[in-house]
Design a protein around this motif. Structure first.
Motif, PDB file in Angstrom:
ATOM      1  N   GLN A  38       0.552 -53.635 100.312  1.00 56.93           N
ATOM      2  CA  GLN A  38       0.902 -55.027 100.661  1.00 56.93           C
ATOM      3  C   GLN A  38       0.976 -54.657 102.499  1.00 56.93           C
ATOM      4  O   GLN A  38       1.994 -54.060 102.913  1.00 56.93           O
ATOM      5  CB  GLN A  38       2.154 -55.552 100.567  1.00 56.93           C
ATOM      6  CG  GLN A  38       2.090 -56.012  99.005  1.00 56.93           C
ATOM      7  CD  GLN A  38       1.520 -57.527  99.012  1.00 56.93           C
ATOM      8  OE1 GLN A  38       0.800 -57.793  98.077  1.00 56.93           O
ATOM      9  NE2 GLN A  38       1.626 -58.560 100.032  1.00 56.93           N
ATOM     10  N   ARG A  40       0.824 -56.523 106.471  1.00 58.34           N
ATOM     11  CA  ARG A  40       0.816 -57.754 107.326  1.00 58.34           C
ATOM     12  C   ARG A  40      -0.028 -57.467 108.462  1.00 58.34           C
ATOM     13  O   ARG A  40       0.494 -56.676 109.183  1.00 58.34           O
ATOM     14  CB  ARG A  40       2.260 -58.172 107.766  1.00 58.34           C
ATOM     15  CG  ARG A  40       2.168 -59.447 108.211  1.00 58.34           C
ATOM     16  CD  ARG A  40       3.507 -60.160 108.780  1.00 58.34           C
ATOM     17  NE  ARG A  40       4.230 -59.306 109.362  1.00 58.34           N
ATOM     18  CZ  ARG A  40       4.464 -58.993 110.623  1.00 58.34           C
ATOM     19  NH1 ARG A  40       3.321 -59.326 111.585  1.00 58.34           N
ATOM     20  NH2 ARG A  40       5.182 -58.099 111.167  1.00 58.34           N
ATOM     21  N   GLU A  44      -0.549 -62.328 111.614  1.00 58.54           N
ATOM     22  CA  GLU A  44      -0.599 -63.277 110.533  1.00 58.54           C
ATOM     23  C   GLU A  44       1.079 -63.244 110.090  1.00 58.54           C
ATOM     24  O   GLU A  44       1.655 -62.296 109.951  1.00 58.54           O
ATOM     25  CB  GLU A  44      -1.225 -62.493 109.332  1.00 58.54           C
ATOM     26  CG  GLU A  44      -2.799 -62.414 109.699  1.00 58.54           C
ATOM     27  CD  GLU A  44      -3.440 -63.722 109.877  1.00 58.54           C
ATOM     28  OE1 GLU A  44      -3.109 -64.436 109.066  1.00 58.54           O
ATOM     29  OE2 GLU A  44      -4.081 -63.862 110.797  1.00 58.54           O
ATOM     30  N   PRO A  45       1.335 -64.401 109.539  1.00 55.90           N
ATOM     31  CA  PRO A  45       2.621 -64.651 109.099  1.00 55.90           C
ATOM     32  C   PRO A  45       3.108 -64.064 107.758  1.00 55.90           C
ATOM     33  O   PRO A  45       4.244 -63.771 107.337  1.00 55.90           O
ATOM     34  CB  PRO A  45       2.954 -66.161 109.014  1.00 55.90           C
ATOM     35  CG  PRO A  45       1.403 -66.515 108.775  1.00 55.90           C
ATOM     36  CD  PRO A  45       0.580 -65.648 109.638  1.00 55.90           C
ATOM     37  N   GLN A  46       2.196 -64.034 106.991  1.00 54.25           N
ATOM     38  CA  GLN A  46       2.211 -63.320 105.526  1.00 54.25           C
ATOM     39  C   GLN A  46       1.488 -61.984 105.303  1.00 54.25           C
ATOM     40  O   GLN A  46       0.554 -61.764 105.745  1.00 54.25           O
ATOM     41  CB  GLN A  46       1.596 -64.451 104.521  1.00 54.25           C
ATOM     42  CG  GLN A  46       2.375 -65.801 104.830  1.00 54.25           C
ATOM     43  CD  GLN A  46       3.871 -65.730 104.108  1.00 54.25           C
ATOM     44  OE1 GLN A  46       4.273 -65.161 103.347  1.00 54.25           O
ATOM     45  NE2 GLN A  46       4.539 -66.527 104.848  1.00 54.25           N
ATOM     46  N   SER A  47       1.898 -61.170 104.250  1.00 52.86           N
ATOM     47  CA  SER A  47       1.314 -60.115 103.895  1.00 52.86           C
ATOM     48  C   SER A  47       0.041 -60.221 103.411  1.00 52.86           C
ATOM     49  O   SER A  47      -0.164 -61.327 102.514  1.00 52.86           O
ATOM     50  CB  SER A  47       2.062 -59.044 103.273  1.00 52.86           C
ATOM     51  OG  SER A  47       2.542 -59.576 102.144  1.00 52.86           O
ATOM     52  N   THR A  48      -0.755 -59.375 103.305  1.00 49.08           N
ATOM     53  CA  THR A  48      -2.184 -59.307 102.146  1.00 49.08           C
ATOM     54  C   THR A  48      -1.962 -57.884 101.110  1.00 49.08           C
ATOM     55  O   THR A  48      -1.850 -57.191 101.592  1.00 49.08           O
ATOM     56  CB  THR A  48      -3.547 -59.371 102.944  1.00 49.08           C
ATOM     57  OG1 THR A  48      -3.658 -60.272 103.986  1.00 49.08           O
ATOM     58  CG2 THR A  48      -4.598 -59.369 102.277  1.00 49.08           C
ATOM     59  N   ARG A  49      -2.260 -58.550  99.850  1.00 48.09           N
ATOM     60  CA  ARG A  49      -2.349 -57.564  98.834  1.00 48.09           C
ATOM     61  C   ARG A  49      -3.728 -56.728  99.045  1.00 48.09           C
ATOM     62  O   ARG A  49      -4.725 -57.585  99.031  1.00 48.09           O
ATOM     63  CB  ARG A  49      -2.235 -58.002  97.530  1.00 48.09           C
ATOM     64  CG  ARG A  49      -2.284 -56.889  96.632  1.00 48.09           C
ATOM     65  CD  ARG A  49      -1.999 -57.595  95.019  1.00 48.09           C
ATOM     66  NE  ARG A  49      -2.072 -56.559  93.948  1.00 48.09           N
ATOM     67  CZ  ARG A  49      -1.088 -55.828  93.489  1.00 48.09           C
ATOM     68  NH1 ARG A  49       0.180 -56.122  93.927  1.00 48.09           N
ATOM     69  NH2 ARG A  49      -1.328 -54.929  92.378  1.00 48.09           N
ATOM     70  N   HIS A  71       4.406 -48.851 110.052  1.00 48.12           N
ATOM     71  CA  HIS A  71       2.840 -49.242 110.171  1.00 48.12           C
ATOM     72  C   HIS A  71       1.918 -47.995 109.417  1.00 48.12           C
ATOM     73  O   HIS A  71       2.312 -47.004 109.618  1.00 48.12           O
ATOM     74  CB  HIS A  71       2.315 -49.315 111.744  1.00 48.12           C
ATOM     75  CG  HIS A  71       2.832 -50.500 112.417  1.00 48.12           C
ATOM     76  ND1 HIS A  71       2.220 -50.986 113.486  1.00 48.12           N
ATOM     77  CD2 HIS A  71       3.924 -51.345 112.128  1.00 48.12           C
ATOM     78  CE1 HIS A  71       3.081 -52.221 113.918  1.00 48.12           C
ATOM     79  NE2 HIS A  71       3.810 -52.225 113.237  1.00 48.12           N
ATOM     80  N   GLY A  84      -2.171 -52.042 109.282  1.00 48.16           N
ATOM     81  CA  GLY A  84      -1.046 -52.939 109.690  1.00 48.16           C
ATOM     82  C   GLY A  84       0.434 -52.696 109.254  1.00 48.16           C
ATOM     83  O   GLY A  84       0.640 -51.459 109.021  1.00 48.16           O
ATOM     84  N   HIS A  85       1.193 -53.693 109.213  1.00 41.95           N
ATOM     85  CA  HIS A  85       2.511 -53.520 109.082  1.00 41.95           C
ATOM     86  C   HIS A  85       2.912 -53.258 107.465  1.00 41.95           C
ATOM     87  O   HIS A  85       2.356 -54.027 106.740  1.00 41.95           O
ATOM     88  CB  HIS A  85       3.489 -54.872 109.552  1.00 41.95           C
ATOM     89  CG  HIS A  85       4.778 -54.810 109.229  1.00 41.95           C
ATOM     90  ND1 HIS A  85       5.593 -54.201 110.362  1.00 41.95           N
ATOM     91  CD2 HIS A  85       5.548 -55.536 108.435  1.00 41.95           C
ATOM     92  CE1 HIS A  85       6.849 -54.446 109.903  1.00 41.95           C
ATOM     93  NE2 HIS A  85       6.846 -55.118 108.765  1.00 41.95           N
ATOM     94  N   CYS A  87       4.508 -53.940 104.120  1.00 34.97           N
ATOM     95  CA  CYS A  87       5.533 -54.587 103.424  1.00 34.97           C
ATOM     96  C   CYS A  87       6.096 -53.926 102.087  1.00 34.97           C
ATOM     97  O   CYS A  87       5.356 -53.024 101.717  1.00 34.97           O
ATOM     98  CB  CYS A  87       4.893 -56.000 103.259  1.00 34.97           C
ATOM     99  SG  CYS A  87       4.531 -56.612 104.683  1.00 34.97           S
TER     100      CYS A  87
END
Length: 126
Positions: A38, A40, A44-49, A71, A84-85, A87
């Motif tokens: 996961q 982010r 972007e406000p939401q994470s991506t799987r 990161h 990315g970040h 999560c």
């Protein structure tokens, strides 16, 4: 600088395991593999799987008892790289090998910053 090695096991949540340490310091290096992640992405406000298997190419960030800021760059089975970040929900596949540089307790924390909208690092005892 003192550093401590840490190994996470299959099924561990990468971010959750680091936050469970409730340690103050920095993750200075990390490699390993994930079953899925996961992340982010910037802005972007939401994470991506992201489905795996995935290789952890790099991992770094800060750790405080108030939370982590991590990161990573990851590659998939085709060699494509995403970053990315980190999560919650990054599940270790075979291993995660990390190098953590601890700092004295109470030297860092995180507090909400109205200017950024995020809990940001605060240095208490430089």
């Amino acid at each position: 600088m003192k550093v401590e090695p840490l190994r996470l096991n299959p099924g561990d949540d990468l971010r959750g395991a680091l936050e469970a340490l409730a340690r103050t310091g920095f993750v200075v290096a990390g490699i390993g593999s994930l079953s899925h992640a996961q992340l982010r992405f910037a802005g972007e406000p939401q994470s991506t799987r992201i489905e795996g298997p995935l290789e952890i190419l790099t991992l770094s960030g800060s750790l405080t008892p108030a939370g982590a800021h991590l990161h990573a760059s990851l590659s998939d089975a085709s060699g494509r790289v995403l970053g990315g970040h980190v999560c919650a929900g990054c599940e270790v596949r075979t291993t995660a090998e990390l190098l953590v540089a601890p700092l004295p307790p109470g030297s860092l924390t995180r507090t909400f910053d109205a200017a950024t909208g995020f809990a940001e690092l605060v240095i208490l005892n430089p």
